[in-house]
Design a protein around this motif. Structure first.
Motif, PDB file in Angstrom:
ATOM      1  N   ASP A  48      53.082  19.574  17.799  1.00  0.00           N
ATOM      2  CA  ASP A  48      52.382  18.295  17.771  1.00  0.00           C
ATOM      3  C   ASP A  48      51.749  18.084  19.146  1.00  0.00           C
ATOM      4  N   VAL A  49      51.052  16.988  19.317  1.00  0.00           N
ATOM      5  CA  VAL A  49      50.281  16.757  20.543  1.00  0.00           C
ATOM      6  C   VAL A  49      51.186  16.757  21.779  1.00  0.00           C
ATOM      7  N   LYS A  50      52.318  16.067  21.709  1.00  0.00           N
ATOM      8  CA  LYS A  50      53.224  15.997  22.856  1.00  0.00           C
ATOM      9  C   LYS A  50      53.766  17.374  23.230  1.00  0.00           C
ATOM     10  N   GLN A  51      54.156  18.130  22.230  1.00  0.00           N
ATOM     11  CA  GLN A  51      54.701  19.458  22.493  1.00  0.00           C
ATOM     12  C   GLN A  51      53.644  20.378  23.092  1.00  0.00           C
ATOM     13  N   ALA A  52      52.425  20.306  22.577  1.00  0.00           N
ATOM     14  CA  ALA A  52      51.354  21.147  23.092  1.00  0.00           C
ATOM     15  C   ALA A  52      51.030  20.790  24.538  1.00  0.00           C
ATOM     16  N   LYS A  53      51.024  19.498  24.826  1.00  0.00           N
ATOM     17  CA  LYS A  53      50.754  19.049  26.191  1.00  0.00           C
ATOM     18  C   LYS A  53      51.849  19.547  27.131  1.00  0.00           C
ATOM     19  N   ARG A  54      53.100  19.450  26.702  1.00  0.00           N
ATOM     20  CA  ARG A  54      54.233  19.906  27.513  1.00  0.00           C
ATOM     21  C   ARG A  54      54.159  21.415  27.722  1.00  0.00           C
ATOM     22  N   LEU A  55      53.750  22.157  26.692  1.00  0.00           N
ATOM     23  CA  LEU A  55      53.601  23.602  26.802  1.00  0.00           C
ATOM     24  C   LEU A  55      52.595  23.951  27.893  1.00  0.00           C
ATOM     25  N   LYS A  56      51.474  23.272  27.907  1.00  0.00           N
ATOM     26  CA  LYS A  56      50.450  23.524  28.926  1.00  0.00           C
ATOM     27  C   LYS A  56      50.985  23.217  30.319  1.00  0.00           C
ATOM     28  N   GLU A  57      51.736  22.117  30.449  1.00  0.00           N
ATOM     29  CA  GLU A  57      52.314  21.758  31.741  1.00  0.00           C
ATOM     30  C   GLU A  57      53.298  22.833  32.214  1.00  0.00           C
ATOM     31  N   LEU A  58      54.138  23.317  31.308  1.00  0.00           N
ATOM     32  CA  LEU A  58      55.109  24.346  31.664  1.00  0.00           C
ATOM     33  C   LEU A  58      54.428  25.655  32.039  1.00  0.00           C
ATOM     34  N   GLU A  59      53.353  26.003  31.343  1.00  0.00           N
ATOM     35  CA  GLU A  59      52.624  27.226  31.680  1.00  0.00           C
ATOM     36  C   GLU A  59      52.014  27.118  33.072  1.00  0.00           C
ATOM     37  N   ALA A  60      51.467  25.945  33.406  1.00  0.00           N
ATOM     38  CA  ALA A  60      50.885  25.741  34.734  1.00  0.00           C
ATOM     39  C   ALA A  60      51.969  25.818  35.812  1.00  0.00           C
ATOM     40  N   GLU A  61      53.116  25.206  35.559  1.00  0.00           N
ATOM     41  CA  GLU A  61      54.217  25.253  36.522  1.00  0.00           C
ATOM     42  C   GLU A  61      54.712  26.685  36.689  1.00  0.00           C
ATOM     43  N   ASN A  62      54.794  27.430  35.599  1.00  0.00           N
ATOM     44  CA  ASN A  62      55.225  28.823  35.656  1.00  0.00           C
ATOM     45  C   ASN A  62      54.274  29.658  36.511  1.00  0.00           C
ATOM     46  N   ARG A  63      52.969  29.460  36.349  1.00  0.00           N
ATOM     47  CA  ARG A  63      51.981  30.172  37.172  1.00  0.00           C
ATOM     48  C   ARG A  63      52.180  29.846  38.647  1.00  0.00           C
TER      49      ARG A  63
END
Length: 87
Positions: A48-63
């Motif tokens: 859902d929108v919240k999960q997708a947004k959180r996924l993007k945030e986690l990917e950016a933090e991981n980078r």
């Protein structure tokens, strides 16, 4: 080239295709290719929108964290070489 879509827009487009509209209709409406649609679906799946947004945030933090680790390792290698030359 079209404008870039936000994560929220991508999820809404994917959900619209899950409803009554076909993939082709949705692609035509939003001026995207079927390939783009399927890439988004593979990337975002059933989130859902919240999960997708959180996924993007986690990917950016991981980078960011990977960059920090790489920088620290480089610094450690430089220090190790300096110590070896001293001895």
């Amino acid at each position: 080239m079209g404008k870039r879509k936000t994560t929220e827009e991508k999820v809404r487009i994917l959900r619209q295709a899950d409803g009554s509209a076909t993939i082709l209709e949705v692609c035509d409406e939003y001026n995207i290719s079927e390939q783009t649609f399927h890439r988004w679906k593979k990337e975002l799946g059933l989130l859902d929108v919240k999960q997708a947004k959180r996924l993007k945030e986690l990917e950016a933090e991981n980078r960011r964290l990977k960059t920090i680790v790489a920088d620290q390792m480089l610094g450690m290698e430089i220090l190790q070489e300096a110590l070896e030359k001293k001895l």
